[in-house]
Structure formats: structure tokens, C-alpha cells
Design a protein around this motif. Structure first.
Motif, PDB file in Angstrom:
ATOM      1  N   ILE A   1      54.257  55.483  33.993  1.00  0.00           N
ATOM      2  CA  ILE A   1      53.475  54.351  33.515  1.00  0.00           C
ATOM      3  C   ILE A   1      53.726  54.142  32.024  1.00  0.00           C
ATOM      4  O   ILE A   1      53.554  55.057  31.218  1.00  0.00           O
ATOM      5  CB  ILE A   1      51.969  54.576  33.764  1.00  0.00           C
ATOM      6  N   ALA A   2      54.123  52.939  31.668  1.00  0.00           N
ATOM      7  CA  ALA A   2      54.344  52.605  30.257  1.00  0.00           C
ATOM      8  C   ALA A   2      53.031  52.215  29.586  1.00  0.00           C
ATOM      9  O   ALA A   2      52.683  52.707  28.519  1.00  0.00           O
ATOM     10  CB  ALA A   2      55.357  51.471  30.137  1.00  0.00           C
ATOM     11  N   THR A   3      52.296  51.314  30.218  1.00  0.00           N
ATOM     12  CA  THR A   3      50.987  50.897  29.707  1.00  0.00           C
ATOM     13  C   THR A   3      50.011  50.774  30.862  1.00  0.00           C
ATOM     14  O   THR A   3      50.393  50.418  31.982  1.00  0.00           O
ATOM     15  CB  THR A   3      51.068  49.546  28.972  1.00  0.00           C
ATOM     16  N   ALA A   4      48.756  51.069  30.564  1.00  0.00           N
ATOM     17  CA  ALA A   4      47.679  50.910  31.547  1.00  0.00           C
ATOM     18  C   ALA A   4      46.507  50.246  30.835  1.00  0.00           C
ATOM     19  O   ALA A   4      45.824  50.870  30.033  1.00  0.00           O
ATOM     20  CB  ALA A   4      47.270  52.257  32.126  1.00  0.00           C
ATOM     21  N   THR A   5      46.307  48.976  31.125  1.00  0.00           N
ATOM     22  CA  THR A   5      45.254  48.200  30.466  1.00  0.00           C
ATOM     23  C   THR A   5      44.076  48.029  31.417  1.00  0.00           C
ATOM     24  O   THR A   5      44.240  47.518  32.526  1.00  0.00           O
ATOM     25  CB  THR A   5      45.775  46.819  30.037  1.00  0.00           C
ATOM     26  N   VAL A   6      42.904  48.471  30.974  1.00  0.00           N
ATOM     27  CA  VAL A   6      41.711  48.434  31.816  1.00  0.00           C
ATOM     28  C   VAL A   6      40.828  47.258  31.412  1.00  0.00           C
ATOM     29  O   VAL A   6      40.494  47.092  30.234  1.00  0.00           O
ATOM     30  CB  VAL A   6      40.910  49.745  31.710  1.00  0.00           C
ATOM     31  N   THR A   7      40.447  46.445  32.383  1.00  0.00           N
ATOM     32  CA  THR A   7      39.546  45.324  32.156  1.00  0.00           C
ATOM     33  C   THR A   7      38.235  45.586  32.894  1.00  0.00           C
ATOM     34  O   THR A   7      38.246  45.824  34.111  1.00  0.00           O
ATOM     35  CB  THR A   7      40.157  44.001  32.655  1.00  0.00           C
ATOM     36  N   ILE A   8      37.131  45.568  32.149  1.00  0.00           N
ATOM     37  CA  ILE A   8      35.815  45.793  32.737  1.00  0.00           C
ATOM     38  C   ILE A   8      35.191  44.436  33.045  1.00  0.00           C
ATOM     39  O   ILE A   8      35.007  43.605  32.145  1.00  0.00           O
ATOM     40  CB  ILE A   8      34.903  46.578  31.792  1.00  0.00           C
ATOM     41  N   PRO A   9      34.843  44.160  34.303  1.00  0.00           N
ATOM     42  CA  PRO A   9      34.262  42.855  34.643  1.00  0.00           C
ATOM     43  C   PRO A   9      32.873  42.679  34.035  1.00  0.00           C
ATOM     44  O   PRO A   9      32.128  43.655  33.878  1.00  0.00           O
ATOM     45  CB  PRO A   9      34.208  42.891  36.177  1.00  0.00           C
ATOM     46  N   LEU A  10      32.531  41.452  33.700  1.00  0.00           N
ATOM     47  CA  LEU A  10      31.237  41.180  33.092  1.00  0.00           C
ATOM     48  C   LEU A  10      30.105  41.309  34.103  1.00  0.00           C
ATOM     49  O   LEU A  10      29.068  41.912  33.818  1.00  0.00           O
ATOM     50  CB  LEU A  10      31.234  39.779  32.474  1.00  0.00           C
ATOM     51  N   THR A  11      30.319  40.751  35.288  1.00  0.00           N
ATOM     52  CA  THR A  11      29.267  40.798  36.302  1.00  0.00           C
ATOM     53  C   THR A  11      29.618  41.705  37.471  1.00  0.00           C
ATOM     54  O   THR A  11      28.734  42.180  38.166  1.00  0.00           O
ATOM     55  CB  THR A  11      28.990  39.378  36.834  1.00  0.00           C
ATOM     56  N   GLY A  12      30.907  41.952  37.696  1.00  0.00           N
ATOM     57  CA  GLY A  12      31.312  42.820  38.788  1.00  0.00           C
ATOM     58  C   GLY A  12      31.220  44.286  38.409  1.00  0.00           C
ATOM     59  O   GLY A  12      30.738  44.655  37.330  1.00  0.00           O
ATOM     60  N   HIS A  13      31.703  45.144  39.283  1.00  0.00           N
ATOM     61  CA  HIS A  13      31.579  46.586  39.071  1.00  0.00           C
ATOM     62  C   HIS A  13      32.897  47.342  39.212  1.00  0.00           C
ATOM     63  O   HIS A  13      32.960  48.513  38.862  1.00  0.00           O
ATOM     64  CB  HIS A  13      30.558  47.167  40.062  1.00  0.00           C
ATOM     65  N   LYS A  14      33.937  46.693  39.708  1.00  0.00           N
ATOM     66  CA  LYS A  14      35.221  47.370  39.892  1.00  0.00           C
ATOM     67  C   LYS A  14      36.139  47.143  38.696  1.00  0.00           C
ATOM     68  O   LYS A  14      36.473  46.001  38.379  1.00  0.00           O
ATOM     69  CB  LYS A  14      35.911  46.875  41.170  1.00  0.00           C
ATOM     70  N   PRO A  15      36.575  48.207  38.031  1.00  0.00           N
ATOM     71  CA  PRO A  15      37.522  48.032  36.919  1.00  0.00           C
ATOM     72  C   PRO A  15      38.860  47.513  37.444  1.00  0.00           C
ATOM     73  O   PRO A  15      39.285  47.867  38.551  1.00  0.00           O
ATOM     74  CB  PRO A  15      37.668  49.443  36.342  1.00  0.00           C
ATOM     75  N   LEU A  16      39.513  46.688  36.650  1.00  0.00           N
ATOM     76  CA  LEU A  16      40.848  46.183  36.980  1.00  0.00           C
ATOM     77  C   LEU A  16      41.853  46.863  36.047  1.00  0.00           C
ATOM     78  O   LEU A  16      41.713  46.794  34.824  1.00  0.00           O
ATOM     79  CB  LEU A  16      40.919  44.668  36.817  1.00  0.00           C
ATOM     80  N   ILE A  17      42.846  47.522  36.639  1.00  0.00           N
ATOM     81  CA  ILE A  17      43.839  48.252  35.853  1.00  0.00           C
ATOM     82  C   ILE A  17      45.191  47.572  36.010  1.00  0.00           C
ATOM     83  O   ILE A  17      45.749  47.526  37.112  1.00  0.00           O
ATOM     84  CB  ILE A  17      43.935  49.717  36.296  1.00  0.00           C
ATOM     85  N   ASP A  18      45.700  47.035  34.902  1.00  0.00           N
ATOM     86  CA  ASP A  18      47.036  46.438  34.889  1.00  0.00           C
ATOM     87  C   ASP A  18      48.032  47.509  34.462  1.00  0.00           C
ATOM     88  O   ASP A  18      47.967  48.009  33.337  1.00  0.00           O
ATOM     89  CB  ASP A  18      47.087  45.255  33.919  1.00  0.00           C
TER      90      ASP A  18
END
Length: 306
Positions: free
Chosen positions: A138-155
Motif C-alpha cells: 500500500i502506497a497511501t491509505a486515506t480514511v474518510t469518516i462519514p458525517l452521518t454514517g458509521h462505516k469508514p471509507l478507506i481509499d
């Protein structure tokens, strides 16, 4: 009949010995009676106030519980993240693992700490570093935390595999930074098939390889790719590319249909050394000579053979 005269002292003692009843006190009797009656019968006004206070307390606690529950629900994080892969521009990256394996690894990391369970305490930088350590490709792992949801999104952006390096009988996948990101044998067959087009090299130094650590310098890797390009551009085939154990800055390249190898050094341009090799081979061919062991083009402006 004779009467006996009582002595004055005895008569006085008899009169004083008789106890007179205490005078009746209406106020004291009434207070005692009322106190006994009130003890058995509760005050209606006091009871109403007590019920009201209890209801108010219960209502307050309920409101606090609802607010606290809503707060926890809003900032709670699910430990099963969504994984999304980001492709490199202008290059084709081979994913070394299935999506489920990355999801499982990320889920294990999220479950390791209670601080990863809420949006307020989650450390995305630390998590990204841990994920890259677990999956070196993995070169980069960017985590996005949803404002209203609960599942993190990992790019996830994967590194580009550049070379297959054989060390001590084990073949490793080498990325663009010279890092051994995985053992080839541990990858599934479809991934191995995709990686089969990569250049293979052999390290004879006996190097101890640790997955996730750099095993080749960027300079060495860059030279390996550049010298291969020189051979491909002239329709020549490399059958074996070796890093000799006692000379870390050298490459020994075995060419197809040749019983000798060519010595290259990574500190000089690959194109210049390859040009010197081709020129010497053409000269020897005109003379009807064939090197018995090697051609050496490591020295600038010179070429040797043995």
C-alpha cells in the motif's frame, strides 16, 4: 366507748402520704392525639409534592439518557470499513490481494483499540500507518469518516510491482521503492499470473529479507529496469539477471544464445554501457571471436572481454 387520740405527728404523715392527681392539661392531650392521628394518615399536599418531584427526576434522567444515547450513536464507528482502490495515472497496478483480505486486516486494526470506535477519538494517521505496515504494497491509505454514517471509507493506492527478486530460494515481489512487499508463493494464482511478465533477478549475496523492508536501493532498481529496456528495444532477450554477492553495485546479465555474461555497474548510465557491449560484440563477430567468460563494460570509454 373510748376513743384513742391520734398523735399529731402520725396524722400529718398520713395526710402527706396521699398523692393528689395532676391537673388536667387539654393542650398536651390534644397535641399527643393529633400526633398519633397524623402519623397514620399522610399529608395529601406533601404526597403530591413527592410524586411530582419523583416524576420530574425520572423525566430528567430519561432526557439525559436519550441525549447521551443519540450522542454515542452519532459518533459511533463501525469496525467493518469500506475499501476503495485508487489507480495510478498512466500505469497499471496489480493488486496483490483480494479486497476481502484488505477489509479483514482493516477490521482487525479497528478492533484492537476502543479509541477506534468513535469519530472523536479515531486517529486516522496512526491507522493509515498501521495498515501500510500490515500490507507493505500500500502506497497511501486515506480514511474518510462519514458525517452521518458509521462505516469508514478507506481509499487505498497500491504501489507498483517492478521486479521479482529471488533470494535464498524465495521469490519476492519488489515495488518501485525496492521494498519486498510480498512473497510470490503466498499470492493467489491469478495474481502470480499477472506478475509473470515482470523482470526476474537473482540476489546471490545471501541477504536476509524481511517483508516490508527495502532490499534494493532505488538506484539499483532503476538501473535494472533501464538496462532491460535497452535489451527490449533492440530485440534482445535477457535470460538471467544476477546481483553478485561480493559486488553490490554490479549486475551480471546473461543473454540468450550466449555462454558468457556481461558485467554492468549501476553508477554509470545503462544506455552507454549497453552501447559499448553491442559495439564490442559486433567487433568480435567480425573477427570471428567469442568471449569465453564475460564482457566487461563497467569502465567509461572502455570494454574488455575474457
Amino acid at each position: 366507748m373510748k376513743f384513742k387520740k391520734t398523735k399529731p405527728e402520725e396524722q400529718k404523715r398520713t395526710v402527706n402520704s396521699i398523692q393528689r392527681p395532676a391537673p388536667y392539661q387539654y393542650r398536651a392531650v390534644r397535641s399527643d392525639r393529633e400526633r398519633r392521628e397524623n402519623r397514620g394518615t399522610p399529608n395529601k399536599k406533601h404526597s403530591a409534592e413527592t410524586i411530582g418531584q419523583r416524576f420530574e427526576k425520572i423525566l430528567t434522567l430519561t432526557v439525559i439518557a436519550v441525549i447521551l444515547g443519540s450522542f454515542l450513536y452519532l459518533f459511533w464507528l463501525n469496525t467493518s470499513p469500506n475499501i476503495r482502490f485508487v489507480e495510478h495515472e498512466g500505469s497499471q497496478v496489480v493488486l496483490l490481494r483480494q479486497t476481502e483480505e484488505y477489509e479483514s486486516g482493516a477490521r482487525d486494526l479497528l478492533n484492537e483499540s476502543v479509541f477506534s470506535r468513535t469519530k472523536l477519538t479515531f486517529n486516522s494517521v496512526k491507522f493509515s500507518e498501521q495498515l501500510k505496515k500490515r500490507f507493505p504494497e500500500i502506497a497511501t491509505a486515506t480514511v474518510t469518516i462519514p458525517l452521518t454514517g458509521h462505516k469508514p471509507l478507506i481509499d487505498i493506492q497500491a504501489k507498483e510491482a517492478k521486479l521479482l527478486l529471488l533470494v535464498n530460494g524465495v521469490t519476492y515481489v519488489i515495488d518501485q521503492d525496492g521494498v519486498a512487499v510480498a512473497r510470490l508463493s503466498e499470492l493467489n494464482e491469478s495474481v502470480q499470473s499477472d506478475l509473470s511478465t515482470l523482470r526476474r533477478a537473482e540476489d546471490q549475496s545471501g541477504l536476509e529479507v524481511e517483508q516490508g523492508r527495502q532490499v534494493m536501493t532505488s538506484e539499483t532498481l532503476k538501473f535494472a529496469l533501464q538496462i532491460e529496456h535497452q535489451y527490449v528495444s533492440t530485440n534482445k532477450t535477457i535470460t538471467k539477471l544476477v546481483l553478485p554477492g561480493n559486488k553490490p553495485n554490479e549486475f551480471h546479465i546473461y543473454e540468450q544464445d550466449s555462454n558468457y555474461f556481461v558485467k554492468y555497474v549501476v553508477t554509470r548510465p545503462a544506455s552507454e554501457q549497453y552501447g559499448a557491449n553491442v559495439a564490442l560484440q559486433e567487433l568480435l563477430a567480425k573477427q570471428g571471436k567469442v568471449p569465453a567468460e564475460y564482457i566487461d563494460v563497467r569502465v567509461e570509454g572502455k570494454a574488455f572481454y575474457k
